[in-house]
Design a protein around this motif. Structure first.
Motif, PDB file in Angstrom:
ATOM      1  N   SER A   1      -6.606   4.732   1.530  1.00 25.25           N
ATOM      2  CA  SER A   1      -5.746   3.542   1.582  1.00 25.25           C
ATOM      3  C   SER A   1      -6.188   2.602   2.700  1.00 25.25           C
TER       4      SER A   1
ATOM      5  N   ILE B   1       0.857  -1.184   0.000  1.00 20.40           N
ATOM      6  CA  ILE B   1       0.000   0.000   0.000  1.00 20.40           C
ATOM      7  C   ILE B   1       0.894   1.235   0.000  1.00 20.40           C
TER       8      ILE B   1
ATOM      9  N   ALA C   1      -7.349  -1.216   2.108  1.00 15.45           N
ATOM     10  CA  ALA C   1      -6.701  -2.320   2.810  1.00 15.45           C
ATOM     11  C   ALA C   1      -7.717  -3.178   3.551  1.00 15.45           C
TER      12      ALA C   1
ATOM     13  N   TYR D   1      -0.802  -0.780  -4.565  1.00 15.13           N
ATOM     14  CA  TYR D   1      -1.962   0.113  -4.586  1.00 15.13           C
ATOM     15  C   TYR D   1      -1.462   1.531  -4.347  1.00 15.13           C
TER      16      TYR D   1
END
Length: 348
Positions: free
Chosen positions: A39, A32, A43, A94
């Motif tokens: 975020s 991440i 997650a 990501y």
């Protein structure tokens, strides 16, 4: 045309026979990049994907990365984005940083040989997006535009109805939201990416609305109300034989309504004795296997996009058909033109 053996809300990659539904269990180790609230929600959604493991997080501040990792049980926390993307414990990155950093951070991951899913909007303009996709192609890895709207079952259902001709030929799109890219994507959902707007016209000094004209008397009417307003957040697609409504919030809907008259009946109550078309409503509850404290609206639906990424990478696909590279570029071209007109209006 859709495969009739599948429910109308079946993910496009599965419906086309490109992937196996069981491949949500395909193993991917996620890193991440960025430790902000979006975020965090991404997650937490990944925890609902059988094959997903979050192995790393990076922030510019070590304490912030450590706190994020401790809260979510992530093994590795970095204060260097470069170090995280280089980690052999990461397969896919990501990118959850600010929009103006998306190009830099996505290319960082791509050049490290990692797949990348980048939050929307993919880039600040179409030129940046094209550069990002060129790097992904060179590195032979996925760069997936994070337009999560397209992966919601209600939107999958709408696409199937459009492809099957349930509303006839799409003629008009109405959509609103304060984030223009969400609204823009509704136009190619209805008209496809081979049909380019003949003109794009913004309205108002703040360019708070845009009209996309297409050949064949088709148009998309898009509005971008202020963030702090009671905006409708509804997307509607009108066709020659019916209408589709994606309920509020239109960018992450759990409801779809089909207004469709009986076969042979003119789809206008002004010509049917004021009798409206019959209505069919469908509801798709948010995934029960995702838990997000204090989420943004329907943020649990991040799961749908994550599952598609796992399925597609399991079979070697470098893009998800729900929102592939060409469509991402198509929408970025429209966004770039709208933002350029907005800047010009503000300067006048």
């Amino acid at each position: 045309m859709s495969d009739k053996q599948f429910p109308l809300s079946t993910p496009l990659d599965v419906r086309r026979g490109l992937t196996d539904p069981k491949d949500t269990a395909f193993s991917l180790r996620w890193g991440i990049l960025g430790a902000g609230n979006v975020s965090r929600q991404w997650a937490l959604s990944l925890k609902g994907v059988p094959g997903a493991t979050i192995t790393a997080v990076a922030a510019r501040d070590q304490a912030r990365a450590d706190a994020f990792a401790a809260n979510l049980g992530i093994a590795h926390a970095f204060d260097s984005y470069e170090a995280m993307v280089a980690s052999p414990e990461v397969d896919i990155v990501y990118v959850g940083t600010k929009t103006w950093l998306h190009k830099e951070h996505s290319i960082l991951g791509l050049n490290a040989g990692k797949h990348v899913l980048c939050e929307k909007p993919l880039a600040s303009n179409v030129t940046e997006a094209e550069e990002m996709y060129a790097v992904a192609k060179t590195q032979n890895v996925m760069l997936q535009d994070g337009m999560w709207t397209r992966f919601f079952p209600a939107v999958e259902h709408a696409r199937t109805l459009i492809e099957d001709g349930a509303i006839g030929e799409p003629l008009m799109v109405h959509a609103d939201f304060f984030d223009p890219i969400y609204v823009i994507q509704a136009a190619p959902l209805a008209f496809g990416i081979d049909n380019l707007p003949t003109t794009i016209t913004t309205a108002g000094r703040a360019a708070s609305a845009a009209v996309l004209d297409y050949e064949g008397k088709r148009a998309a009417l898009l509005s971008f109300p202020p963030f702090n307003s009671e905006l409708p957040e509804v997307t509607e697609i009108f066709g020659t034989q019916g209408r589709i409504t994606l309920g509020r919030p239109g960018h992450c809907p759990t409801d779809i309504t089909l207004h469709c008259p009986p076969a042979g009946q003119v789809p206008s109550q002004y010509r049917t004795g004021n009798v409206p078309a019959p209505v069919q409503r469908f509801h798709y509850p948010l995934p029960a296997n995702v838990s997000i404290p204090n989420p943004f609206p329907n943020q649990h639906g991040f799961l749908y996009m994550a599952e598609a990424v796992h399925r597609c990478l399991a079979v070697g696909l470098k893009e998800c058909p729900q929102y592939g590279d060409a469509e991402s570029i198509h929408c970025m071209e429209i966004l770039t033109e709208i933002m350029q007109q907005k800047a010009a209006a503000a300067a006048s």
